[in-house]
Motif scaffolding. Structure first.
Motif, mmCIF file in Angstrom:
data_model
loop_
_atom_site.group_PDB
_atom_site.id
_atom_site.type_symbol
_atom_site.label_atom_id
_atom_site.label_comp_id
_atom_site.label_asym_id
_atom_site.label_seq_id
_atom_site.Cartn_x
_atom_site.Cartn_y
_atom_site.Cartn_z
ATOM 1 N N LEU A 21 0.914 -1.204 -0.051
ATOM 2 C CA LEU A 21 0.214 -0.027 -0.029
ATOM 3 C C LEU A 21 0.771 1.336 0.000
ATOM 4 O O LEU A 21 0.755 2.208 -0.636
ATOM 5 C CB LEU A 21 -0.989 -0.171 1.158
ATOM 6 C CG LEU A 21 -1.882 1.155 1.394
ATOM 7 C CD1 LEU A 21 -2.645 1.302 0.025
ATOM 8 C CD2 LEU A 21 -2.617 1.185 2.652
ATOM 9 N N ALA A 22 1.970 1.232 0.855
ATOM 10 C CA ALA A 22 2.766 2.391 0.816
ATOM 11 C C ALA A 22 3.679 2.445 -0.451
ATOM 12 O O ALA A 22 3.768 3.847 -0.967
ATOM 13 C CB ALA A 22 3.854 2.104 1.924
ATOM 14 N N TRP A 23 3.927 1.602 -1.247
ATOM 15 C CA TRP A 23 4.582 1.785 -2.329
ATOM 16 C C TRP A 23 3.609 2.138 -3.175
ATOM 17 O O TRP A 23 3.956 3.046 -4.140
ATOM 18 C CB TRP A 23 4.895 0.299 -2.955
ATOM 19 C CG TRP A 23 5.271 0.326 -4.659
ATOM 20 C CD1 TRP A 23 6.401 0.931 -4.924
ATOM 21 C CD2 TRP A 23 4.441 -0.326 -5.484
ATOM 22 N NE1 TRP A 23 6.233 0.618 -6.377
ATOM 23 C CE2 TRP A 23 5.140 -0.230 -6.567
ATOM 24 C CE3 TRP A 23 3.377 -1.164 -5.246
ATOM 25 C CZ2 TRP A 23 4.774 -0.580 -7.864
ATOM 26 C CZ3 TRP A 23 2.640 -1.810 -6.552
ATOM 27 C CH2 TRP A 23 3.329 -1.499 -7.762
ATOM 28 N N VAL A 24 2.322 1.717 -3.474
ATOM 29 C CA VAL A 24 1.432 2.310 -4.477
ATOM 30 C C VAL A 24 1.045 3.811 -4.176
ATOM 31 O O VAL A 24 0.956 4.533 -5.250
ATOM 32 C CB VAL A 24 -0.054 1.446 -4.388
ATOM 33 C CG1 VAL A 24 -0.986 1.989 -5.217
ATOM 34 C CG2 VAL A 24 0.390 -0.053 -4.842
ATOM 35 N N LEU A 25 0.726 3.945 -2.876
ATOM 36 C CA LEU A 25 0.630 5.343 -2.624
ATOM 37 C C LEU A 25 1.633 6.286 -2.991
ATOM 38 O O LEU A 25 1.744 7.550 -3.405
ATOM 39 C CB LEU A 25 -0.031 5.670 -1.218
ATOM 40 C CG LEU A 25 -1.198 5.124 -0.646
ATOM 41 C CD1 LEU A 25 -1.380 5.347 0.572
ATOM 42 C CD2 LEU A 25 -2.325 6.068 -1.436
ATOM 43 N N GLY A 26 3.019 5.990 -2.587
ATOM 44 C CA GLY A 26 3.913 6.666 -2.909
ATOM 45 C C GLY A 26 4.221 6.972 -4.686
ATOM 46 O O GLY A 26 4.560 8.025 -5.065
ATOM 47 N N HIS A 27 4.077 5.886 -5.286
ATOM 48 C CA HIS A 27 4.231 5.780 -6.709
ATOM 49 C C HIS A 27 3.052 6.948 -7.376
ATOM 50 O O HIS A 27 3.610 7.739 -8.037
ATOM 51 C CB HIS A 27 4.252 4.435 -7.445
ATOM 52 C CG HIS A 27 4.430 4.546 -8.748
ATOM 53 N ND1 HIS A 27 5.810 4.072 -9.196
ATOM 54 C CD2 HIS A 27 3.781 4.724 -9.996
ATOM 55 C CE1 HIS A 27 5.649 4.291 -10.604
ATOM 56 N NE2 HIS A 27 4.458 4.645 -11.091
ATOM 57 N N ILE A 33 2.352 14.394 -8.964
ATOM 58 C CA ILE A 33 3.107 15.709 -8.946
ATOM 59 C C ILE A 33 3.736 15.804 -10.231
ATOM 60 O O ILE A 33 4.064 17.003 -10.737
ATOM 61 C CB ILE A 33 4.014 15.441 -7.840
ATOM 62 C CG1 ILE A 33 3.252 15.501 -6.440
ATOM 63 C CG2 ILE A 33 5.179 16.784 -7.728
ATOM 64 C CD1 ILE A 33 3.961 15.320 -5.153
ATOM 65 N N ASP A 34 4.724 14.675 -10.778
ATOM 66 C CA ASP A 34 5.264 14.944 -11.893
ATOM 67 C C ASP A 34 4.726 15.131 -13.097
ATOM 68 O O ASP A 34 4.819 16.057 -14.072
ATOM 69 C CB ASP A 34 6.341 13.512 -12.170
ATOM 70 C CG ASP A 34 7.171 13.598 -13.481
ATOM 71 O OD1 ASP A 34 7.883 14.346 -13.494
ATOM 72 O OD2 ASP A 34 7.255 12.462 -14.182
ATOM 73 N N VAL A 172 4.094 17.738 -20.963
ATOM 74 C CA VAL A 172 2.971 18.822 -20.443
ATOM 75 C C VAL A 172 1.729 17.774 -20.548
ATOM 76 O O VAL A 172 1.603 17.074 -21.630
ATOM 77 C CB VAL A 172 2.889 19.725 -21.467
ATOM 78 C CG1 VAL A 172 1.596 20.696 -21.260
ATOM 79 C CG2 VAL A 172 4.134 20.576 -21.398
ATOM 80 N N ALA A 173 0.830 17.856 -19.367
ATOM 81 C CA ALA A 173 -0.252 17.054 -19.509
ATOM 82 C C ALA A 173 -1.601 17.925 -20.083
ATOM 83 O O ALA A 173 -1.366 18.917 -20.279
ATOM 84 C CB ALA A 173 -0.871 16.923 -18.063
#
Length: 200
Positions: A21-27, A33-34, A172-173
């Motif tokens: 869960l921590a990995w998914v949330l971090g990614h 952000i990116d 650019v999104a």
């Protein structure tokens, strides 16, 4: 396995679940952000990543938002060329057209000269789009690019383009946000990004 062993196994499983869960949330956080942090400079080309084309050959809302963002970059003088890259989709069905062709038609209809648009219909996935960019960059002596896609897709797109040797790529999104597509895309890219690290 005794009762004590079962309890230990459960503790390890709970720890693994929390780590996942921590990995998914971090990614997901990094990807958001990116992807949502726009590059504000210029480049030699914008590279639009494909998405679904409707049966009547119009662009799906997701794809239209991506192409509109590239059109905005072109009109604002930030890129002199646009590469539109996508797959062939359901072109075996009568009347259907490849994604690249549909995107180019849209851009030309909105005032971009045809010779300013590079059509790529072999970009069936992000890796193939990145791969197809390389000969275009070589032939046109391009040194920089702006990847244009949905925000969740941009981290992986830049990663694979750079991994293949074209390092000066920004992103650019699109301005389009679609709750279901975006949530699915974020979760999919949690897996796809690491697949690209290992496979390509």
């Amino acid at each position: 396995m005794g009762e004590e062993g079962e309890e230990e196994m459960k503790r390890w499983l709970r720890r693994a679940e929390w780590l996942l869960l921590a990995w998914v949330l971090g990614h997901v956080t990094y990807t958001c952000i990116d992807g949502l942090r726009p590059y504000r400079g210029n480049a030699d080309i914008a590279v639009v990543l494909g998405n679904r084309v409707e049966p009547d050959t119009t662009l799906s809302p997701v794809l239209k938002a991506r192409v509109d963002k590239a059109l905005e970059l072109y009109r604002n003088g930030r890129v002199p060329r646009i590469m539109v890259s996508g797959g062939n989709g359901h072109t075996t069905k009568p009347g259907r057209v490849p994604e690249g062709m549909a995107m180019k038609r849209y851009l030309v209809a909105h005032g971009v000269p045809a010779d300013r648009v590079i059509e790529d219909n072999d970009g069936e996935n992000t890796y193939l789009t990145a791969k197809d960019l390389l000969p275009v960059a070589d032939s046109l002596h391009l040194h920089s690019a702006i990847a244009v896609s949905s925000f969740y897709h941009l981290t992986r797109t830049k990663y694979i383009i750079r991994k293949l040797g074209f390092h000066n790529v920004h992103s650019v999104a699109s301005n389009g946000f679609f709750a279901g597509d975006d949530l699915f895309g974020l979760l999919r890219d949690c897996v796809a990004f690491y697949k690209y690290m290992l496979v390509y």
